[in-house]
Scaffold this motif. Structure first.
Motif, PDB file in Angstrom:
ATOM      1  N   GLN A 133       0.831  -1.210   0.000  1.00 49.34           N
ATOM      2  CA  GLN A 133       0.000   0.000   0.000  1.00 49.34           C
ATOM      3  C   GLN A 133       0.868   1.263   0.000  1.00 49.34           C
ATOM      4  OE1 GLN A 133      -2.251  -1.249   3.464  1.00 49.34           O
ATOM      5  NE2 GLN A 133      -4.172  -1.209   2.264  1.00 49.34           N
ATOM      6  N   LEU A 134       1.918   1.268   0.805  1.00 51.72           N
ATOM      7  CA  LEU A 134       2.800   2.432   0.816  1.00 51.72           C
ATOM      8  C   LEU A 134       3.511   2.576  -0.528  1.00 51.72           C
ATOM      9  CD1 LEU A 134       3.972   4.868   2.233  1.00 51.72           C
ATOM     10  CD2 LEU A 134       5.693   3.368   3.287  1.00 51.72           C
ATOM     11  N   ALA A 135       3.878   1.468  -1.120  1.00 49.79           N
ATOM     12  CA  ALA A 135       4.516   1.512  -2.446  1.00 49.79           C
ATOM     13  C   ALA A 135       3.563   2.130  -3.467  1.00 49.79           C
ATOM     14  CB  ALA A 135       4.937   0.107  -2.871  1.00 49.79           C
ATOM     15  N   ALA A 136       2.308   1.730  -3.452  1.00 51.44           N
ATOM     16  CA  ALA A 136       1.322   2.257  -4.400  1.00 51.44           C
ATOM     17  C   ALA A 136       1.095   3.752  -4.169  1.00 51.44           C
ATOM     18  CB  ALA A 136       0.012   1.493  -4.271  1.00 51.44           C
ATOM     19  N   ARG A 137       1.029   4.171  -2.915  1.00 52.90           N
ATOM     20  CA  ARG A 137       0.789   5.587  -2.597  1.00 52.90           C
ATOM     21  C   ARG A 137       1.989   6.471  -2.937  1.00 52.90           C
ATOM     22  NH1 ARG A 137      -3.182   7.460   0.764  1.00 52.90           N
ATOM     23  NH2 ARG A 137      -1.761   9.011   1.639  1.00 52.90           N
ATOM     24  N   SER A 138       3.201   5.940  -2.765  1.00 50.49           N
ATOM     25  CA  SER A 138       4.405   6.764  -2.885  1.00 50.49           C
ATOM     26  C   SER A 138       5.093   6.680  -4.248  1.00 50.49           C
ATOM     27  CB  SER A 138       5.416   6.371  -1.807  1.00 50.49           C
ATOM     28  OG  SER A 138       5.894   5.049  -2.034  1.00 50.49           O
ATOM     29  N   GLY A 139       4.871   5.588  -4.971  1.00 44.60           N
ATOM     30  CA  GLY A 139       5.612   5.396  -6.209  1.00 44.60           C
ATOM     31  C   GLY A 139       7.008   4.843  -5.976  1.00 44.60           C
ATOM     32  N   VAL A 140       7.292   4.448  -4.729  1.00 42.51           N
ATOM     33  CA  VAL A 140       8.577   3.825  -4.374  1.00 42.51           C
ATOM     34  C   VAL A 140       8.326   2.326  -4.304  1.00 42.51           C
ATOM     35  CG1 VAL A 140      10.378   3.661  -2.599  1.00 42.51           C
ATOM     36  CG2 VAL A 140       9.284   5.868  -3.066  1.00 42.51           C
ATOM     37  N   SER A 141       9.199   1.540  -4.885  1.00 44.08           N
ATOM     38  CA  SER A 141       8.960   0.095  -4.943  1.00 44.08           C
ATOM     39  C   SER A 141       8.903  -0.530  -3.556  1.00 44.08           C
ATOM     40  CB  SER A 141      10.050  -0.599  -5.763  1.00 44.08           C
ATOM     41  OG  SER A 141      11.258  -0.650  -5.038  1.00 44.08           O
ATOM     42  N   ARG A 142       8.148  -1.612  -3.471  1.00 43.74           N
ATOM     43  CA  ARG A 142       8.015  -2.352  -2.211  1.00 43.74           C
ATOM     44  C   ARG A 142       9.374  -2.804  -1.705  1.00 43.74           C
ATOM     45  NH1 ARG A 142       7.741  -7.092   0.351  1.00 43.74           N
ATOM     46  NH2 ARG A 142       5.904  -7.656   1.558  1.00 43.74           N
ATOM     47  N   SER A 143      10.208  -3.296  -2.604  1.00 46.32           N
ATOM     48  CA  SER A 143      11.526  -3.789  -2.184  1.00 46.32           C
ATOM     49  C   SER A 143      12.404  -2.649  -1.657  1.00 46.32           C
ATOM     50  CB  SER A 143      12.223  -4.531  -3.329  1.00 46.32           C
ATOM     51  OG  SER A 143      12.418  -3.677  -4.434  1.00 46.32           O
ATOM     52  N   SER A 144      12.296  -1.471  -2.272  1.00 42.61           N
ATOM     53  CA  SER A 144      13.071  -0.322  -1.783  1.00 42.61           C
ATOM     54  C   SER A 144      12.611   0.089  -0.398  1.00 42.61           C
ATOM     55  CB  SER A 144      12.938   0.868  -2.736  1.00 42.61           C
ATOM     56  OG  SER A 144      13.594   0.596  -3.948  1.00 42.61           O
ATOM     57  N   ILE A 145      11.284   0.123  -0.182  1.00 40.53           N
ATOM     58  CA  ILE A 145      10.755   0.482   1.137  1.00 40.53           C
ATOM     59  C   ILE A 145      11.223  -0.531   2.178  1.00 40.53           C
ATOM     60  CG2 ILE A 145       8.671   0.805   2.530  1.00 40.53           C
ATOM     61  CD1 ILE A 145       7.291   1.752  -0.101  1.00 40.53           C
ATOM     62  N   SER A 146      11.197  -1.797   1.820  1.00 44.88           N
ATOM     63  CA  SER A 146      11.651  -2.843   2.737  1.00 44.88           C
ATOM     64  C   SER A 146      13.118  -2.640   3.110  1.00 44.88           C
ATOM     65  CB  SER A 146      11.437  -4.220   2.111  1.00 44.88           C
ATOM     66  OG  SER A 146      11.919  -5.225   2.966  1.00 44.88           O
ATOM     67  N   LEU A 147      13.959  -2.331   2.123  1.00 48.43           N
ATOM     68  CA  LEU A 147      15.382  -2.077   2.389  1.00 48.43           C
ATOM     69  C   LEU A 147      15.566  -0.851   3.279  1.00 48.43           C
ATOM     70  CD1 LEU A 147      16.897  -2.758  -1.148  1.00 48.43           C
ATOM     71  CD2 LEU A 147      17.323  -4.085   0.930  1.00 48.43           C
TER      72      LEU A 147
END
Length: 192
Positions: A29-43
């Motif tokens: 959900q944060l990836a969809a809202r921000s345009g930042v990939s899920r894997s990047s957010i996880s890192l």
């Protein structure tokens, strides 16, 4: 004092994770809202990478907070300390542009305003896309030394030493220093 304390990325990582969980967002959900990939957010949340200022701004907007608020640490201190000594002020360097951010505001005092000093390298540009957010974020930028150009949407401003620019973060913004010398400015950020 070291230019960047070793734990600052850990603090940013923990803060982003706490904000995401408080909003009830999954990584997807944060990836969809921000345009930042899920894997990047996880890192980022594991402090396995140092995110750029542009990525942090996208995450902040998606979490409905200011970029400045991501640098607020130890705000849960039970004792109010209105003085933050120079040696206690956290610093963070943007890995993409090399700009250095020093957080000036005491964190244990409730305030709608945060101050930061930015040292912006020569021949550098940082572009922030507009990401809608629920809170309104205002900045005043006071140029202490050097020269910069700031583009707010279609408006452009050339700032010289002593100039102060007031803007709302409701459009794309580009900070440029195409001179041969670094620029240094104070930014006051207010969320409403």
């Amino acid at each position: 004092m070291s230019e960047q304390q070793p734990d600052i990325n850990q603090h940013i990582a923990q803060h982003i994770r706490e904000l995401r969980l408080a909003k009830g967002y999954s990584l997807d959900q944060l990836a969809a809202r921000s345009g930042v990939s899920r894997s990047s957010i996880s890192l980022i949340e594991r402090a396995a990478t140092s995110p750029t200022a542009v990525i942090l701004e996208k995450l902040a907007a998606a979490l409905d907070v200011s970029l400045a608020s991501l640098f607020v640490f130890d705000a849960t201190t039970s004792e109010s300390q209105p003085l933050l000594r120079y040696e206690q002020q956290k610093q963070w360097r943007d890995p993409a542009s090399g700009y250095l951010r020093r957080n000036l505001s005491p964190v244990s005092v409730a305030s709608p305003m945060q101050l930061a000093e930015i040292t912006f390298p020569a021949h550098t540009q940082v572009s922030y896309d507009f990401v809608p957010r629920e809170v309104k974020v205002y900045q005043q930028i006071w140029l202490l030394e050097g020269e910069m150009q700031i583009h707010c949407g279609e408006q452009s401003y050339t700032l010289q030493q002593g100039d102060c620019l007031s803007i709302q973060l409701n459009q794309p913004i580009v900070f440029q220093n195409f001179t041969a010398n670094q620029a240094r400015y104070l930014v006051a950020v207010c969320e409403m």
